[in-house]
Design a protein around this motif. Structure first.
Motif, PDB file in Angstrom:
ATOM      1  N   GLU A  68     -10.862   8.381  -4.734  1.00  0.00           N
ATOM      2  CA  GLU A  68      -8.982   8.688  -4.278  1.00  0.00           C
ATOM      3  C   GLU A  68      -8.363   7.599  -5.051  1.00  0.00           C
ATOM      4  OE1 GLU A  68      -9.704  10.345   0.063  1.00  0.00           O
ATOM      5  OE2 GLU A  68     -10.186   9.027   0.356  1.00  0.00           O
ATOM      6  N   ILE A  69      -8.142   6.564  -5.021  1.00  0.00           N
ATOM      7  CA  ILE A  69      -7.092   5.795  -5.772  1.00  0.00           C
ATOM      8  C   ILE A  69      -6.368   5.805  -6.577  1.00  0.00           C
ATOM      9  CG2 ILE A  69      -6.460   3.185  -6.164  1.00  0.00           C
ATOM     10  CD1 ILE A  69      -8.449   2.543  -5.003  1.00  0.00           C
ATOM     11  N   ASP A  70      -6.962   6.214  -7.668  1.00  0.00           N
ATOM     12  CA  ASP A  70      -5.913   7.088  -8.837  1.00  0.00           C
ATOM     13  C   ASP A  70      -5.478   8.388  -8.700  1.00  0.00           C
ATOM     14  OD1 ASP A  70      -6.873   5.338 -10.332  1.00  0.00           O
ATOM     15  OD2 ASP A  70      -7.859   6.519 -11.577  1.00  0.00           O
ATOM     16  N   GLY A  71      -5.701   9.235  -7.552  1.00  0.00           N
ATOM     17  CA  GLY A  71      -5.120  10.635  -7.290  1.00  0.00           C
ATOM     18  C   GLY A  71      -3.825  10.405  -6.220  1.00  0.00           C
ATOM     19  N   GLU A  72      -4.477   9.001  -5.578  1.00  0.00           N
ATOM     20  CA  GLU A  72      -2.816   9.055  -4.187  1.00  0.00           C
ATOM     21  C   GLU A  72      -1.829   8.038  -5.260  1.00  0.00           C
ATOM     22  OE1 GLU A  72      -3.137   9.669  -2.098  1.00  0.00           O
ATOM     23  OE2 GLU A  72      -1.779   8.755  -0.498  1.00  0.00           O
ATOM     24  N   ILE A  73      -2.461   7.331  -6.509  1.00  0.00           N
ATOM     25  CA  ILE A  73      -0.959   6.571  -7.194  1.00  0.00           C
ATOM     26  C   ILE A  73      -0.756   8.418  -8.199  1.00  0.00           C
ATOM     27  CG2 ILE A  73      -0.511   5.387  -9.084  1.00  0.00           C
ATOM     28  CD1 ILE A  73      -2.951   3.415  -8.500  1.00  0.00           C
ATOM     29  N   GLU A  74      -1.201   9.417  -8.673  1.00  0.00           N
ATOM     30  CA  GLU A  74      -1.363  10.217  -8.842  1.00  0.00           C
ATOM     31  C   GLU A  74       0.105  10.929  -8.109  1.00  0.00           C
ATOM     32  OE1 GLU A  74      -0.630  11.215 -11.981  1.00  0.00           O
ATOM     33  OE2 GLU A  74       0.056  12.976 -12.130  1.00  0.00           O
ATOM     34  N   ARG A  75      -0.220  10.936  -6.944  1.00  0.00           N
ATOM     35  CA  ARG A  75       0.315  11.436  -5.671  1.00  0.00           C
ATOM     36  C   ARG A  75       2.341  10.867  -5.768  1.00  0.00           C
ATOM     37  NH1 ARG A  75      -0.904  11.391  -0.450  1.00  0.00           N
ATOM     38  NH2 ARG A  75       0.305  13.103   0.352  1.00  0.00           N
ATOM     39  N   LEU A 118       9.740  -2.543  -7.543  1.00  0.00           N
ATOM     40  CA  LEU A 118       9.516  -1.876  -6.032  1.00  0.00           C
ATOM     41  C   LEU A 118       7.754  -0.087  -6.589  1.00  0.00           C
ATOM     42  CD1 LEU A 118      10.796  -0.863  -3.122  1.00  0.00           C
ATOM     43  CD2 LEU A 118      11.105   1.060  -4.099  1.00  0.00           C
ATOM     44  N   THR A 119       8.199   0.081  -7.295  1.00  0.00           N
ATOM     45  CA  THR A 119       7.161   1.345  -8.293  1.00  0.00           C
ATOM     46  C   THR A 119       5.888   0.819  -8.528  1.00  0.00           C
ATOM     47  OG1 THR A 119       7.768   1.237 -10.437  1.00  0.00           O
ATOM     48  CG2 THR A 119       8.907   2.388  -8.098  1.00  0.00           C
ATOM     49  N   GLU A 120       6.286  -0.629  -8.978  1.00  0.00           N
ATOM     50  CA  GLU A 120       5.311  -1.044  -9.441  1.00  0.00           C
ATOM     51  C   GLU A 120       4.368  -1.999  -8.494  1.00  0.00           C
ATOM     52  OE1 GLU A 120       5.585  -3.328 -12.638  1.00  0.00           O
ATOM     53  OE2 GLU A 120       5.561  -1.817 -13.548  1.00  0.00           O
ATOM     54  N   SER A 121       5.129  -2.881  -6.752  1.00  0.00           N
ATOM     55  CA  SER A 121       4.193  -3.252  -6.489  1.00  0.00           C
ATOM     56  C   SER A 121       3.730  -1.705  -5.333  1.00  0.00           C
ATOM     57  CB  SER A 121       5.406  -3.722  -5.434  1.00  0.00           C
ATOM     58  OG  SER A 121       5.354  -3.973  -4.338  1.00  0.00           O
ATOM     59  N   ILE A 122       4.380  -1.008  -5.004  1.00  0.00           N
ATOM     60  CA  ILE A 122       3.829  -0.242  -4.237  1.00  0.00           C
ATOM     61  C   ILE A 122       2.709   0.752  -5.201  1.00  0.00           C
ATOM     62  CG2 ILE A 122       3.626   2.682  -3.408  1.00  0.00           C
ATOM     63  CD1 ILE A 122       6.934   1.460  -3.397  1.00  0.00           C
ATOM     64  N   SER A 123       2.496   1.055  -6.573  1.00  0.00           N
ATOM     65  CA  SER A 123       1.291   1.236  -6.766  1.00  0.00           C
ATOM     66  C   SER A 123       0.272   0.328  -6.286  1.00  0.00           C
ATOM     67  CB  SER A 123       1.488   1.437  -8.253  1.00  0.00           C
ATOM     68  OG  SER A 123       2.575   2.569  -7.965  1.00  0.00           O
ATOM     69  N   GLY A 124       0.283  -0.959  -6.776  1.00  0.00           N
ATOM     70  CA  GLY A 124      -0.699  -2.010  -6.665  1.00  0.00           C
ATOM     71  C   GLY A 124      -1.145  -2.208  -5.705  1.00  0.00           C
ATOM     72  N   ILE A 126      -1.185   0.218  -3.427  1.00  0.00           N
ATOM     73  CA  ILE A 126      -2.582   1.281  -3.408  1.00  0.00           C
ATOM     74  C   ILE A 126      -3.620   1.024  -3.739  1.00  0.00           C
ATOM     75  CG2 ILE A 126      -3.178   3.527  -3.607  1.00  0.00           C
ATOM     76  CD1 ILE A 126       0.148   4.309  -3.941  1.00  0.00           C
ATOM     77  N   ARG A 127      -3.700   0.136  -5.152  1.00  0.00           N
ATOM     78  CA  ARG A 127      -5.103   0.127  -5.644  1.00  0.00           C
ATOM     79  C   ARG A 127      -5.853  -1.193  -4.685  1.00  0.00           C
ATOM     80  NH1 ARG A 127      -6.816   1.838 -10.007  1.00  0.00           N
ATOM     81  NH2 ARG A 127      -4.738   2.907 -10.683  1.00  0.00           N
TER      82      ARG A 127
END
Ligand code: PEP
Ligand code: MG
Length: 601
Positions: A68-75, A118-124, A126-127
């Protein structure tokens, strides 16, 4: 009428205080309740309340499956794009309604959406932590919000407002929910908190007025409401929790009063007050473009206080004689970057050209204190800390860039320089020496003689009043900043709602200092003006004229009514009034004397 407390437990007697108005309400009618907050944008609105609540979303604390992770980052990425699209739309609406200066607020928010930290920390996260995007966003923004909220610094509070708005926007867009900005036409909006974007969007539904639990007189939402001419009352504690939609409500943005379930008598009173205000504005605007003279023929000049160049358009129509105060710190509007010399040069040049030969008084950056944060360290008492002239002297790049921009922009010779927060002669000498050096440098660079502008000092700290004799012999003009002068003289933080009732411009200490500054300046042939909010007050205007003041710098919208008043007074009566006020020992007595005078006009 019911007694209600609206503030935090320790503060009820000062914040959102309820005053008994109509205890004996007629049988069957709901009791009338009156509340007091801070008047943030003047005018009276009478209408129906609309309780504006932002949608809240629960964050699922589930652990994501690896697939589900890739999809969540895409969202998350899609939510960022949608948020950016919305902000660009709000930016366009703002530019159309208020000009580019205010629209920059949203540009700063768009930049934050692109902030890689900020955005990389959030994506990181999530993963790595397999958490949902909403939860990580909430936690990441929450860290900043916590720090901002605990601060009583106005700058941090504004940043908290920005961060909260962006957080809510991204989370809403994760849920692919459309922005909820439709509300019934013509209501008075009540909310715990509103962001600048909310005010702009809601104002499209012909909102008659705004009331918020949070906010101060100089917050961005209040500046926006002033520019849109919509009455606003802020700082009402937990008012929004006590009032639902559909109630009859009156707000007075001048006095900060809010009345729920007003009686017939109260409605009549406010209808009359509103009609009087509108009528006197209309009468005044008929003669606004004519120069103002007292009945005995003394010329009084009015200039404009402005925050952005877009406000220059009003100068030509309101009877203003130029810009008496341009608060340049607004060029830092995104709150992070010092504007470059070239950016400033273009900005000042355009302004100076637009109004030439009228004067443009450029106040050097008054950053720090309750205004824009500059200090890298958290100061315990920012208003007594690194602010205004202190930063300019300590950080040569900021000072020199600004001075060079001003000197190069001054091709029409109509720019004057005003120094904020002056407390000593040495500070003035320092700036004058720098100015001389930079002027010579520019002459060498361009081969053209660079003319030195007039240099003036803000008189806004009691120390400056004490040395006014020396200051008025050292500068080309002085401008009295009564907002800070009141703050520093009475030791009352101008943005602290808890002590707002002590922020009293009629205090004898202020009244006497004003006389001292004006009369000393006159004796030393140093032109004096006033640019604090007191300059706009019809109560204090005759006193100031009686003290010898002839120049006032105010928000352009107030000029017409002030000119009208000038035409109804004589110098002799204002001098008598000033003499009497200077003898009085209490603010209450001074105010009452001024009110009596006004009633005779
Ligand atoms: C003042 O202090 O009165 C003033 C005009 O300056 P500012 O409100 O920008 O501090
Ligand atoms: Mg000031």
């Amino acid at each position: 009428m019911s007694e209600k407390t609206t503030g935090q437990p320790a503060l009820p007697s000062r914040v959102g205080k309820v005053q008994k108005k109509n205890p004996a309400s007629p049988a069957g009618l709901p009791a009338e309740d009156a509340y007091r907050g801070i008047g943030a944008s003047r005018g009276i609105a009478i209408g129906t309340s609309y309780a504006f609540e932002k949608e809240q979303y629960d964050h699922e604390a589930k652990t994501l499956e690896p697939e589900e992770i890739d999809g969540e980052i895409e969202r998350f990425v899609v939510a960022l794009h949608r948020s950016e699209k919305e902000l660009k739309k709000i930016e366009r609406v703002t530019t159309r309604k208020l000009g580019k200066g205010y629209a920059n607020l949203f540009e700063a928010q768009i930049m934050l959406l692109h902030d890689p930290v900020l955005t990389e920390s959030i994506s990181g996260r999530i993963r790595e932590e397999q958490k949902t995007a909403a939860l990580v966003i909430d936690e990441e923004f929450g860290r900043y919000l916590e720090q901002f909220r605990n601060s009583d610094d106005q700058y941090f509070q504004e940043r908290a407002c920005d961060f909260r708005d962006i957080k809510e926007r991204i989370i809403r867009n994760l849920h692919i929910r459309k922005l909820h900005s439709w509300i019934p036409e013509g209501t008075i909006v009540i909310s715990e908190h509103l962001s600048p974007a909310d005010v702009i969007l809601l104002s499209r539904s012909n909102v008659k007025g705004f009331v918020t639990d949070t906010g101060g007189q100089t917050s961005h939402i209040s500046l926006i409401c002033k520019s849109l001419n919509i009455p606003m009352v802020v700082g009402l504690g937990n008012f929004s929790q006590t009032v639902e939609s559909g109630k009859q409500i009156i707000i007075d943005g001048t006095t900060g009063t809010v009345v729920i379930n007003p009686s017939e008598k109260t409605i009549e009173h406010y209808n009359r007050k509103r009609d009087d205000e509108l009528q006197s504005e209309a009468d005044a605007s008929l003669t606004a473009e004519q120069p103002a003279y007292t009945r005995c023929g003394v010329r009084i000049s009015f200039y404009s206080n402005i925050d952005f160049k877009e406000e220059l358009a009003a100068i030509k129509t309101t009877g203003s004689e130029g810009v008496g105060l341009f608060r340049t710190e607004n060029l830092f509007i995104d709150g992070t970057k010092v504007p470059r010399e070239s950016e400033q040069l273009n900005y000042y040049r355009e302004m100076a050209e637009t109004i030439a030969p009228m004067p443009l008084v450029v106040r050097l950056f008054d950053i720090g204190g309750d205004k824009l944060l500059y200090s890298p360290v958290r100061e315990p008492n920012p208003n007594l800390g690194w602010r205004g002239i202190r930063i300019l002297i300590d950080v040569p790049e900021i000072l020199e860039n600004q001075l060079r921009a001003v000197l190069r922009a001054n091709t029409h010779g109509n720019i004057h320089i005003l120094l904020p927060m002056i407390t000593s002669i040495e500070q003035i000498r320092f700036i004058k020496e720098r100015l001389e050096k930079l002027c010579n440098q520019i002459t060498d660079e361009t081969g053209l003689a660079c003319e030195k502008p007039f240099v003036g000092a803000m008189i806004e700290v009691p120390a400056a009043v004490e040395i006014i004799e020396e200051i008025t012999r050292c500068v080309d003009f002085v401008s009295i900043g009564t907002n800070d002068l009141t703050q520093y003289t009475i030791a009352v933080d101008r943005n602290n709602v808890i002590v707002q009732d002590l922020f009293d411009k009629f205090h004898p200490a202020i009244i006497r200092q004003l006389y001292r500054v004006i009369s000393t300046a006159q004796k030393n042939r140093c032109p004096a003006s006033i640019c604090g909010d007191m300059a706009s007050d019809r109560l204090t205007l005759p006193f100031l004229i009686g003290c010898g003041l002839r120049k006032f710098s105010v928000v352009s919208a107030d000029i017409a009514k002030l000119k009208k008043m000038v035409s109804s007074i004589t110098l002799a009566e204002t001098e008598l009034l000033a003499g009497e006020c200077l003898e009085l020992a209490s603010a209450e007595k001074i105010k009452s004397r001024l009110e009596n005078f006004l009633a005779t006009l």
